[in-house]
Scaffold this active site. Structure first.
Site, short mmCIF file in Angstrom:
data_model
loop_
_atom_site.label_atom_id
_atom_site.label_comp_id
_atom_site.label_asym_id
_atom_site.label_seq_id
_atom_site.Cartn_x
_atom_site.Cartn_y
_atom_site.Cartn_z
N PHE A 18 -39.15 33.32 -16.35
CA PHE A 18 -40.42 33.91 -16.78
C PHE A 18 -40.19 35.14 -17.65
O PHE A 18 -40.81 35.29 -18.71
CB PHE A 18 -41.23 34.28 -15.53
CG PHE A 18 -42.49 35.04 -15.81
CD1 PHE A 18 -43.67 34.38 -16.07
CD2 PHE A 18 -42.49 36.43 -15.78
CE1 PHE A 18 -44.84 35.09 -16.31
CE2 PHE A 18 -43.65 37.15 -16.02
CZ PHE A 18 -44.82 36.48 -16.29
N ASP A 19 -39.31 36.05 -17.23
CA ASP A 19 -39.04 37.27 -17.99
C ASP A 19 -38.57 36.97 -19.41
O ASP A 19 -39.06 37.52 -20.39
CB ASP A 19 -37.97 38.11 -17.29
CG ASP A 19 -38.33 38.50 -15.89
OD1 ASP A 19 -38.72 37.62 -15.10
OD2 ASP A 19 -38.21 39.69 -15.56
N THR A 20 -37.58 36.09 -19.48
CA THR A 20 -36.99 35.77 -20.78
C THR A 20 -38.02 35.14 -21.70
O THR A 20 -38.14 35.52 -22.88
CB THR A 20 -35.81 34.80 -20.61
OG1 THR A 20 -34.82 35.41 -19.76
CG2 THR A 20 -35.18 34.47 -21.95
#
Length: 448
Positions: A208-210
């Site tokens: 999700f972050d990436t």
């Protein structure tokens, strides 16, 4: 990929203290702590974080425990903390996934700045205020902690160090990412950006972050990086191999979506600010220099591709047929590349029309190159392969200027590139209407 965000471009960033959020009783900062079976570490984490914010953070804040389907006593601990501390609340989700927890809680938060950190508090909390300050001031759209900055101080094992650096090398080489640390559990985002960006993020787990950072960077949003001091948690439950495999699948999925222009990233564009240097200069076409550079780069690569195809086709066909086939294939690729890279047209809308218009431009190039080959044949009878290539290069160079002008003025005019002829380039875009609830279908309970 989710593409159902209905708004125009983002409004100009403003300083949060100039807004009425505080008067409405909403905290300026909402720090989310996503947890799964963390009954042991949750209470010390929240108490330490609450104490730090109460002592050092100059604005109203909230700590939100996002419990995604814990099966131990984590929900009870979270509820007890929410009952004892006014600035703490607890959300319960019935499905696992850190990305799912963050998207759900962030989508329902009323705070103008949203952050998250891992429950182990591996990152030194002294970096929290520097992390969110650029978002509060209106300088940046997202902020991330970086363990790979030169001034960061990091204590962790060799295996995790290798995996982290290898992963960032993969991101830089495959997705052209310029941020230094995608997976540090220490990030923040402005709420209006999250409202636009999160519906485009598909992953619900560790990638999700990436995905969020890559899409934000490709959309031209400003990402602020903060060097952090970080100490590895030896009891971390993250499965490195499985997480790495899922991340690589995510890199492939996002790279493919970006390559075909499947994401409406233009909806994340920011207008220029009030700095006089940002104001448009009358009579100067916007983005001309950048477009010329992009067109030249794409053109050079297309020419090499074309010459390679011509040499390949020439082995089994005559010069005219080989030229026509090579030019047709390279023209389709050239139009697609210029559409996305040179003129910044994203999404699939108008793609067929653009290719059709590109074929008209191709016909002009075909006429020039075919005419040059015909003239060469008439003049020398049986020219060498090298002579044919030289003539074709000269003909393509002659058509380049005309091709760029046709692309800019006819195939990809300003209105197709997200411009609004009714609004000057430096005018703020209209503010979006009220944001609908997130479309996730996962149970969310506010237990405070």
């Amino acid at each position: 990929m989710r593409t159902d965000t209905p708004w125009s471009t983002l409004p100009a960033r403003d300083h949060l203290l100039a807004r009425a959020d505080d008067a409405a009783g909403a905290p300026v900062l909402d720090v989310v702590v996503p947890v799964y079976n963390e009954e042991k570490d949750l209470e010390p984490c929240v108490l330490r974080l609450h104490d730090h914010l109460a002592r050092t953070f100059p604005y109203a804040f909230r700590i939100t425990v996002a419990d995604n389907a814990s099966t131990d006593r984590t929900p009870e601990v979270a509820q007890r903390l929410a009952c004892s501390l006014p600035e703490v609340r607890s959300y319960r989700l019935e499905e696992k996934g850190r990305g799912r927890a963050l998207r759900t809680v962030w989508s329902h938060s009323d705070a103008p700045v949203l952050a998250y950190m891992d429950v182990d508090l591996s990152t030194d909390l002294n970096a929290l205020l520097p992390l969110v300050a650029p978002l509060i001031s209106g300088h940046s759209d997202l902020a991330i902690g970086s363990r790979l900055a030169r001034s960061s101080r990091v204590v962790r094992g060799t295996k995790r160090e290798f995996v982290s650096r290898a992963y960032n090398i993969i991101l830089r080489s495959s997705l052209a990412a310029r941020f230094s640390d995608a997976q540090c559990g220490f990030k923040a985002i402005r709420r209006e950006v999250a409202q636009r960006l999160l519906p485009m993020v598909e992953d619900t787990g560790w990638f999700f972050d990436t995905e969020m950072l890559v899409l934000a960077e490709r959309a031209g949003l400003r990402i602020h990086e903060v060097p952090v001091d970080w100490v590895d948690d030896p009891d971390s439950t993250v499965h490195i191999v499985r997480t790495a495999a899922e991340d690589l699948k995510g890199v492939w999925r996002v790279g493919r979506a970006l390559a075909v222009g499947a994401l409406p990233l233009d909806r994340l564009a920011r207008p220029f600010g009030d700095d006089p240097r940002d104001r448009g200069i009358g009579g100067v076409p916007g983005g001309l220099a950048r477009q010329l550079v992009g067109f030249c780069v794409v053109g050079a690569l297309s020419t090499l591709f074309y010459l390679g195809l011509y040499s390949l086709f020439r082995q089994g066909a005559g010069p005219q047929l080989a030229n026509g086939g090579a030019l047709l294939v390279s023209a389709v690729a050239n139009t697609a590349a210029n559409r996305r890279l040179t003129f910044g047209v994203r999404g699939r809308g108008g793609a067929v029309r653009h290719q059709a218009q590109g074929l008209v431009v191709f016909a002009i190039g075909l006429a020039l190159t075919s005419g040059s080959l015909a003239a060469l044949g008439a003049a020398s009878g049986s020219p060498s392969h090298g002579t044919e290539l030289a003539v074709l290069i000269a003909a393509n160079l002659a058509a380049t200027v005309l091709r760029f002008l046709l692309f800019r003025a006819w195939v990809f005019p300003e209105r197709d590139r997200g411009g609004d002829p009714a609004r000057p380039s430096n005018a703020p875009a209209p503010r979006p209407a009220a944001v609908p609830a997130d479309d996730t279908h996962h149970e969310l309970r506010n237990v405070r």
